[in-house]
Design an enzyme around this catalytic site. Structure first.
Site, PDB file in Angstrom:
ATOM      1  CG  LEU B  61      -1.973  -1.052   1.294  1.00 26.38           C
ATOM      2  CD1 LEU B  61      -2.988  -0.910   2.227  1.00 26.38           C
ATOM      3  CD2 LEU B  61      -2.494  -1.344  -0.095  1.00 26.38           C
ATOM      4  CB  CYS B  62       4.594   1.851  -0.042  1.00 20.90           C
ATOM      5  SG  CYS B  62       4.911   1.988   1.364  1.00 20.90           S
ATOM      6  CG  HIS B  63       0.956   6.871  -1.884  1.00 25.61           C
ATOM      7  ND1 HIS B  63       0.768   6.743  -0.689  1.00 25.61           N
ATOM      8  CD2 HIS B  63      -0.284   6.863  -2.489  1.00 25.61           C
ATOM      9  CE1 HIS B  63      -0.545   6.993  -0.341  1.00 25.61           C
ATOM     10  NE2 HIS B  63      -1.298   6.875  -1.555  1.00 25.61           N
ATOM     11  CG  MET B  99       6.371   2.509   5.043  1.00 25.19           C
ATOM     12  SD  MET B  99       6.339   1.210   6.359  1.00 25.19           S
ATOM     13  CE  MET B  99       7.284  -0.021   5.636  1.00 25.19           C
ATOM     14  CD  GLU B 100       8.913   5.456   0.730  1.00 31.88           C
ATOM     15  OE1 GLU B 100       8.865   5.814   1.882  1.00 31.88           O
ATOM     16  OE2 GLU B 100       8.284   5.130  -0.361  1.00 31.88           O
ATOM     17  CG  ASP B 114      24.922 -11.555  -1.027  1.00 28.30           C
ATOM     18  OD1 ASP B 114      24.933 -12.800  -1.331  1.00 28.30           O
ATOM     19  OD2 ASP B 114      25.235 -10.864  -2.028  1.00 28.30           O
TER      20      ASP B 114
END
Lengths: 153, 252
Positions: B61-63, B99-100, B114
């Site tokens: 639901l992120c823009h 969120m970013e 990694d």
């Protein structure tokens, strides 16, 4: 009623709760202590209040009982916060209700003086130049001693 | 997705952080640039920036946001043998960028894993969290620094002063506030029969005999309470008592 809590309190709501449904109270005195942004050093950014859980409640109860034996009181509310606080935050609330103003003023003053010298709370201040534990003040002991002198007279 | 068309544009910034713990030898190899896959931090930095830009592809639901800045920083923390990762995202827009920033930190940590996994499979990623957020309607947010414990004095025994019938006779000792930090001791049990006399003075002598640091109990003003009631050197002690030593009180 005595409370030790982390969250903030609303002095107005506490006073109202104390007076709720009472018409025998003629005077109510409320004291709120706040965090200053200067103390031993300037630029106090935050303050951590530690306490000795268990003993704190006992000590506060003993102070309120002492006040009730010295003055004729009709209600006392005592709230002390612990944890991390910032400048401007309320730390302590004392609300004293009595039939007459003199008892309410004096008992509120007395409770704060005894709380400052007898209840196991410790303040650590966080400033721009480092953190330190706040030292006791001789003026607090002189303030508390006033009540013992008056008692002996 | 929330319709943000009516929201006012404002300058928004979010900072997130995370940590990857590893063996000290791995951290040393990383610091010296001797890991087989090449430049670990540069790779993780690019991965974090790319991840921030692709957040809406990962989080349903992120823009999709035209980020104006993404910065990834690393701090090698030798004492805890870990790499601290922080990400800052900025934007002039209608929705927040936390969120970013969180995605950037997560992917930078995964990339660190990694890049180092050939020499260390025990690495642990954790403490991924929002540090601060500014701009927008819900107001500014800043994570409260975790400071020293608020309550150090909570009794371990429901009824201090009451001895446990089966246990060896013991006195429970607590050091509080500045005294705890000065002596480096919080809680301690001492056998009752080591006390030179059955009072506070005898307890202090026994403590000093076990560790010279406790000489601090006789320096400056140190108060004491027995079973949560103020006491002094002459206060008698019995089996199971809780004794707290602390500096003068400074509440109110």
């Amino acid at each position: 009623m005595i409370r030790v809590q982390q969250k903030a309190f609303d002095a107005g709501a506490e006073q109202q709760a104390l007076l709720q449904g009472r018409s025998d109270i003629g005077a109510v005195v409320s004291f709120t202590g706040l965090v200053r942004d200067f103390n031993e050093r300037p630029d106090v950014r935050a303050l951590t209040l530690e306490h000795y859980a268990g003993m704190t409640e006992r000590a506060l109860e003993a102070i309120v009982e002492d006040a009730e034996s010295r003055w004729s009181l009709q209600g006392v509310r005592l709230i002390h916060r612990v944890g991390c606080l910032e400048p401007g935050d309320p730390i302590v609330l004392v609300v004293v209700a009595s039939a007459h103003r003199r008892s309410a003023f004096e008992a509120c003053d007395f409770i704060m003086d005894y709380l400052k010298t007898r209840a196991p709370f410790w303040k650590k201040e966080h400033t721009a130049s480092g953190n330190y534990w706040v030292a006791e003040r001789s003026s607090d002991h002189q303030d508390a001693a006033r009540w013992e002198e008056e008692c002996n007279n | 997705m929330v319709d943000v068309a009516d929201k006012v544009e404002s300058q928004r910034e979010a900072v997130a952080s995370g940590r990857i713990r590893m063996h000290p030898e791995t951290l040393a190899l990383l610091a010296d640039g001797e890991l087989p896959k090449g430049d670990v931090l540069a790779t993780a930095r690019i991965a974090g920036i790319q991840a921030a830009k692709r957040t809406p592809e990962l989080i349903p639901l992120c823009h999709a946001l035209p980020l104006s800045k993404v910065a990834i920083e690393f701090r090698l923390d030798e004492p805890s043998s870990s790499v601290e990762v922080s990400a800052t995202c900025r934007l002039n827009g209608r929705t927040g960028v936390e969120m970013e920033a969180l995605t950037a930190v997560s992917v930078a940590c995964l990339t660190l894993y990694d890049m180092c996994k050939a020499v260390d499979k025990d690495m642990e990623i954790g403490e991924i969290r929002l540090e601060s957020k500014t701009g927008g309607k819900s107001g500014d947010y800043r994570r409260q620094a975790v400071s020293s414990p608020i309550v150090t004095g909570a009794s371990r025994h429901a009824d201090p002063g009451l001895a446990l019938a089966t246990a060896e006779p013991t006195v429970h000792i607590k050091c509080l506030a500045e005294l705890r930090e000065r002596l480096g001791v919080s809680d301690l049990d001492i056998p009752f029969d080591t006390l030179e006399s059955a009072d506070i003075a005898g307890l202090k002598a026994a403590l000093i005999a076990t560790d010279a640091r406790f000489a601090g109990l006789n320096e400056g003003r140190v108060l004491c309470a027995v079973n949560q009631v103020m006491g002094g050197d002459q206060t008698p002690l019995t089996d199971g008592d809780e004794v707290a030593f602390f500096p003068p009180v400074t509440g109110g």
